[in-house]
Design an enzyme around this catalytic site. Sequence first.
Site, short mmCIF file in Angstrom:
data_model
loop_
_atom_site.label_atom_id
_atom_site.label_comp_id
_atom_site.label_asym_id
_atom_site.label_seq_id
_atom_site.Cartn_x
_atom_site.Cartn_y
_atom_site.Cartn_z
CG ASP A 502 -2.23 0.68 1.00
OD1 ASP A 502 -2.32 1.48 0.06
OD2 ASP A 502 -3.18 0.43 1.76
CG ASP A 564 -9.24 2.64 -0.45
OD1 ASP A 564 -8.83 1.48 -0.65
OD2 ASP A 564 -8.58 3.49 0.19
C1 GLA Z 1 -5.73 2.00 2.30
C2 GLA Z 1 -6.12 0.84 1.42
C3 GLA Z 1 -7.18 0.01 2.11
C4 GLA Z 1 -6.62 -0.49 3.42
C5 GLA Z 1 -6.14 0.67 4.27
C6 GLA Z 1 -5.42 0.21 5.50
O1 GLA Z 1 -6.75 2.90 2.46
O2 GLA Z 1 -6.54 1.30 0.17
O3 GLA Z 1 -7.58 -1.06 1.29
O4 GLA Z 1 -5.58 -1.39 3.17
O5 GLA Z 1 -5.27 1.51 3.55
O6 GLA Z 1 -4.95 1.25 6.26
#
Ligand code: GLA
Length: 756
Positions: A502, A564
């Site tokens: 990420d 997301d």
């Molecule tokens: C980001 C990612 C999510 C999740 C969060 C965790 O927002 O896109 O899918 O993994 O971080 O903090």
Amino acid sequence: MININKDGPVFHLQAGRSSYIISILEGRYLIHGYWGGRVETVNPFQLFTLGTRPYSVTESMDSEHSENFNRHWISNGGSLSDKGQLNPESAFSPERLPLEYPTAGIGDLRKAALQIRNAAGSPSCFLEYRDYELIEGFPGPSGLPYISEPPETCQTLRIGLVDQVIGLRVDLYYLPLPSLSIILRWNRIQNNSETAVDINHASSASMDFPGDDMDMITLNGSWGRERNLHRRAIAPGIQSIESRGGTSSHQHSPFIALASRDATETNGTVFAASLIYSGNHRHLVEQDQYGSLRLQCGINPNGFSIHLPPGESFDTPAAVLAWSDSGLTGISDNFHPFVRHYLLPALWRDRDRPVIVNTWEARYFDVNSQNILELAEQGKEIGGEVLVLDDGWFENRKDDKRALGDWVPDSVKFPGGLSDAVNKIRNLGMGFGIWVEPEMVNRDSELFRRHPEWILGSTGRKPVLARNQIVLNLGKSEVVEHLLDVLSGLFSSTPISYVKWDMNRYMAETDEPETPHRYMLGLYRLWSTLVSRFPHILFEGCAGGGGRFDFGSLAYMPQFWTSDQTDAVERQRIQFGTSVLFPPETMGAHVSAVPNHQIGRITSAESRGLTALCFNFGFELDLTIESEKDKAVYSRLSRLYKKYRTLFRTGRFLRLLPELYHFNNSKSHQRDSHAWSIVSTDKNESIVFYFQAMANPNDDGRWLRISGLEEHSSYMDVEKQTIHDSAFLMNRGLWIPPAAGDYRSVFWILKKVENK
Ligand code: GLA
């Protein structure tokens, strides 16, 4: 295939059904002769005309060149002057030429492809043609992502240009792909002088087009609303999209297409360009005063500069250029196989992707050995294959305010250690995956306390925070080395089969104009080392969803978390736009809970499942509290995914509703419908999906036209056991009866039954 006519010379690159032609004027100017449908023979004197423009720089050809050019030009359909003499167009304005790599200072006032500043501070540069070379294979830019192990033998053309006055050499590299209408371009800039040169802008590709009426198509949005398709008429001046936060961004995907005014989803000419790069980019089109168009893409020059000492060179990222005479479908028909057969890490090109059960929207930071085991048990029951432990697993990570940077498992949440939890999950017959965000630190972390000098913007000011975190400077080799050590330790300490990588904020402070690009070089070194050290691990990229979903990431990580945004209706639009560039098996798509955590919408289990089904399917919800009824739907769809996932990974993805007709804007979306299908390569099967966000008052039903089927055949609707003529399906379609209720989703499995 690359043909070179040595008198001239003229370079004719044939890629799939397209041709790309470069010629040379007067032994000096590199001319963009042609890009379009495949031509067989090239007449160099038909590629462009000479002539001057009022109030612009004028050059004269030397008499020998001039006579030669005009004789051929006239015998090939050019005209004599009024006085019946050879056309006196031996003078020309560089501004009128279609150029291949234009620079500032030659009298072409359109946007330069290369902007430098020499030691004396001058931006002038005149690159003249010097030489060429045909290279067997596919040399790529140093330290940057490129294709690997192509399925066929390839040849690369190198064209050398030199500015003798300032001692600068630029080599342009071209790789036409034999079976796709795709050409890859990148450039090496070499300082052969005694003094340093600053490169303030270096396009990866630049092309000039005749001034036909064209539209510009881009993929734009924001966090949670990535890659919505936008189309606008090109107007005089520069129209561009760019990213500035150190990633390819949620706002503007590194992609631009020029489409003929009449182009639709399936018809018309489209020229598309996209970078193999994940950092700051700019894609632009400029319409000049005479209506000609210049298309350019490369690293965003705003805030960028590279200092090139004598003897050193700089490589641009590669650009992928695709041509289509069948609208956006033709572009995807080139980009998808390009990703599948050339770009993805070779090991993952032929592997089906597992059903993921992710802890994030199920538990957020509240994960521990017990509750993830329960989730895994429930996940296993509905067909899950890999449990992914998302954020929250490491020491002190109660919330998003702390602990990023310290990748040590939390001994309270995991009293038996991570290995113990992993073994229990593996004993269920599931794989184990883990989330990391290695490019960041929180202020409240051991790493930041030990190395405050490792962050971006460590210039004495208080660092700027986003999601409470700070970006590490991957431009520093010691930071990359540290991350290699820590992550190699983590990935080898436990049997991990999947990693979600990420990156959850943009860069704000970059100490030097070289930093964002140096950062990318560091990141690519980190990725390439890790993926070669751990070839069995399936890496999925993520950047607050799809903020770094680009060809650069996919060269290392065969899949990306698309957004997301997990609401079904919003996802349909995002996946629709994303599919212009990327094939379905590269897009992470999970079923999440209702009311949806991002926007509160309530959709049925069937809708959420079908929206995700043909992509990288998975679950992201607390299965321990889901109803038995919904879990039965999830199980059924998991089985369906497993049955057809090879088809989804290898088949032809088609967008079935002609959204491209619209000059749409991302807010007028409530009533949208979406439809797509995947047809197996032998056309024996096609799975068709239809989604309708809002019910229509006084609905009369509709036909959904199906594409890509075998002609002169029949297909059976497997569920209804009805037989349909393929011509009827492709001309009229499947009937969708009226129905009440919002957020409707329907799918069909069509199987070929006979050849007439
Ligand atoms: C980001 C990612 C999510 C999740 C969060 C965790 O927002 O896109 O899918 O993994 O971080 O903090």
